[in-house]
Design an enzyme around this catalytic site. Structure first.
Site, PDB file in Angstrom:
ATOM      1  N   HIS A  74       9.800  -0.549   8.386  1.00 42.78           N
ATOM      2  CA  HIS A  74       8.969  -1.731   8.641  1.00 42.78           C
ATOM      3  C   HIS A  74       8.986  -2.710   7.459  1.00 42.78           C
ATOM      4  O   HIS A  74       9.281  -3.899   7.613  1.00 42.78           O
ATOM      5  CB  HIS A  74       7.508  -1.311   8.848  1.00 42.78           C
ATOM      6  CG  HIS A  74       7.267  -0.357   9.950  1.00 42.78           C
ATOM      7  ND1 HIS A  74       7.313  -0.711  11.277  1.00 42.78           N
ATOM      8  CD2 HIS A  74       6.931   0.962   9.936  1.00 42.78           C
ATOM      9  CE1 HIS A  74       7.016   0.344  12.027  1.00 42.78           C
ATOM     10  NE2 HIS A  74       6.784   1.370  11.239  1.00 42.78           N
ATOM     11  N   ASP A  96       0.850  -1.206   0.000  1.00 43.11           N
ATOM     12  CA  ASP A  96       0.000   0.000   0.000  1.00 43.11           C
ATOM     13  C   ASP A  96       0.884   1.255   0.000  1.00 43.11           C
ATOM     14  O   ASP A  96       0.875   2.027   0.945  1.00 43.11           O
ATOM     15  CB  ASP A  96      -0.940  -0.001   1.222  1.00 43.11           C
ATOM     16  CG  ASP A  96      -0.205  -0.012   2.558  1.00 43.11           C
ATOM     17  OD1 ASP A  96       0.976  -0.440   2.614  1.00 43.11           O
ATOM     18  OD2 ASP A  96      -0.799   0.435   3.563  1.00 43.11           O
TER      19      ASP A  96
HETATM   20  C1  BDR Z   1       2.937  -0.562   8.606  1.00 38.14           C
HETATM   21  O1  BDR Z   1       1.873   0.366   8.420  1.00 38.14           O
HETATM   22  C2  BDR Z   1       2.102   1.175   7.302  1.00 38.14           C
HETATM   23  O2  BDR Z   1       1.878   2.500   7.649  1.00 38.14           O
HETATM   24  C3  BDR Z   1       3.533   0.942   6.898  1.00 38.14           C
HETATM   25  O3  BDR Z   1       3.700   1.043   5.498  1.00 38.14           O
HETATM   26  C4  BDR Z   1       3.825  -0.436   7.393  1.00 38.14           C
HETATM   27  O4  BDR Z   1       3.483  -1.407   6.438  1.00 38.14           O
HETATM   28  C5  BDR Z   1       3.621  -0.267   9.933  1.00 38.14           C
HETATM   29  O5  BDR Z   1       2.732  -0.406  10.986  1.00 38.14           O
HETATM   30 CA    CA Z   2       2.982  -0.779   4.111  1.00 35.51          CA
END
Ligand code: BDR
Ligand code: CA
Length: 324
Positions: A242, A9
């Site tokens: 992340h 996303d």
């Molecule tokens: C996850 O949430 C999204 O905002 C980031 O892209 C990541 O996949 C971290 O909590």
């Molecule tokens: Ca993400």
């Protein structure tokens, strides 16, 4: 060669993860599937098209789900406060990008690509798990045809990042995540327990940009808003990478410590979206909602400096890291 479908996303940290997968010589991206999440689906898809165009990524893009698998969930849980209104740090991505989309919806693309490559594909999901849950619902047998599922999501021995209980990718579609975790396939979950320990400083990023190709300048530009968010809201001297951390697990699982056991997701109430594992080696319970579900792996520890070096080596030099 690792054959991958990347479900994403985009999203600032998604963008870095995409470039990591593209630049790593042992990874072959068979497709990119988009999902609503950090921003609405039209924007995450447009961002994937933009990044493919800018970075010369030829893998097909397939547009996925724009709402939760449970239609009764209607509240907006987008994360544009973290990623910018456009999802890529407000750098001014053009509204329309002339780049082709696969004609199939993401879940169908996943089903057909998995069936065409039985036992070979790793699904890496770094957004809400809606597309994967829809694929499982439409064709449950794919669970036996996928090599592994790697998920960025969840918070097990630490608090959440959207609520004290829940991490964003799970909170965005808790029922989809529960379908994914309880299916009979091999899932490894790279959650906040390890991703919040894998912080790339602004200096580290700047140093990479200096020593790398021009593609890294765009990565740096779109990351600045996200770095500011982490500085002002979380008091961190850098950004949590992340989604790249989950991708590093694919090539360097030795840098992570795992705990096995069935995983369930809380649905509703104040802990909506919380992820809870019943560790195989822990106390035994009888007659609980964890009974009879497959044991999945949760990352509990990471060698974060080594993970950063694996990311750097791929992004800057297009090679695996040496001696970490
Ligand atoms: C996850 O949430 C999204 O905002 C980031 O892209 C990541 O996949 C971290 O909590
Ligand atoms: Ca993400």
């Amino acid at each position: 060669m690792h054959k991958v479908i990347f479900d994403t996303d985009p999203g600032v940290d998604d963008a870095m993860a995409l470039l990591f997968l593209h630049r790593h010589p042992e990874i072959d991206i068979l497709g990119v599937t988009t999902v609503f999440g950090n921003v609405p689906l039209d924007l995450t898809t447009r961002n994937a098209q933009f990044l493919h165009r800018e970075w010369g990524i030829s893998a097909p893009i397939s547009k996925g789900a724009d709402k939760t698998i449970d239609p009764s969930r209607t509240d907006d849980r987008a994360a544009s406060v973290v990623h910018g209104a456009d999802g890529l740090g407000n750098i001014g991505v053009p509204q329309l990008i002339d780049w082709p989309l696969d004609s199939r919806p993401a879940h169908q693309f996943i089903i057909e690509t998995v069936r065409a490559n039985p036992g070979e594909i790793t699904l890496i999901a770094v957004g809400r798990m809606t597309n994967l849950a829809l694929a499982l619902r439409a064709d449950p047998e794919i669970a036996h045809l996928v090599k592994e599922v790697i998920v960025m999501g969840g918070a097990f021995d630490v608090g959440g990042n959207v609520t004290p209980a829940a991490e964003a990718n799970i909170y965005g579609d808790p029922e989809a995540a529960d379908i994914l975790f309880t299916a009979p396939w091999k899932v490894t979950i790279v959650g906040l327990d390890v991703t919040m320990k894998t912080i790339m400083s602004a200096d580290y990023l700047a140093h990479m940009v200096k020593s790398g190709e021009s593609s890294l300048q765009l990565l740096s530009d779109l990351s600045q808003y996200y770095i500011d968010f982490y500085r002002s809201r979380a008091g961190l001297a850098g950004m949590a990478v992340h989604d790249s951390t989950a991708c590093v697990y694919l090539v360097r699982p030795d840098l992570f410590t795992l705990r096995t056991g069935p995983v369930r997701v809380v649905s509703g109430g104040i802990a909506d979206g919380a992820t809870i594992q019943a560790p195989d080696s822990g106390r035994k319970f009888i007659g609980t909602p964890w009974d009879g579900h497959p044991s999945q792996s949760v990352c509990t520890f990471v060698q974060s400096d080594a993970v950063l070096e694996v990311i750097r080596a791929a992004l800057v030099e297009g090679r695996p890291a040496i001696a970490v």
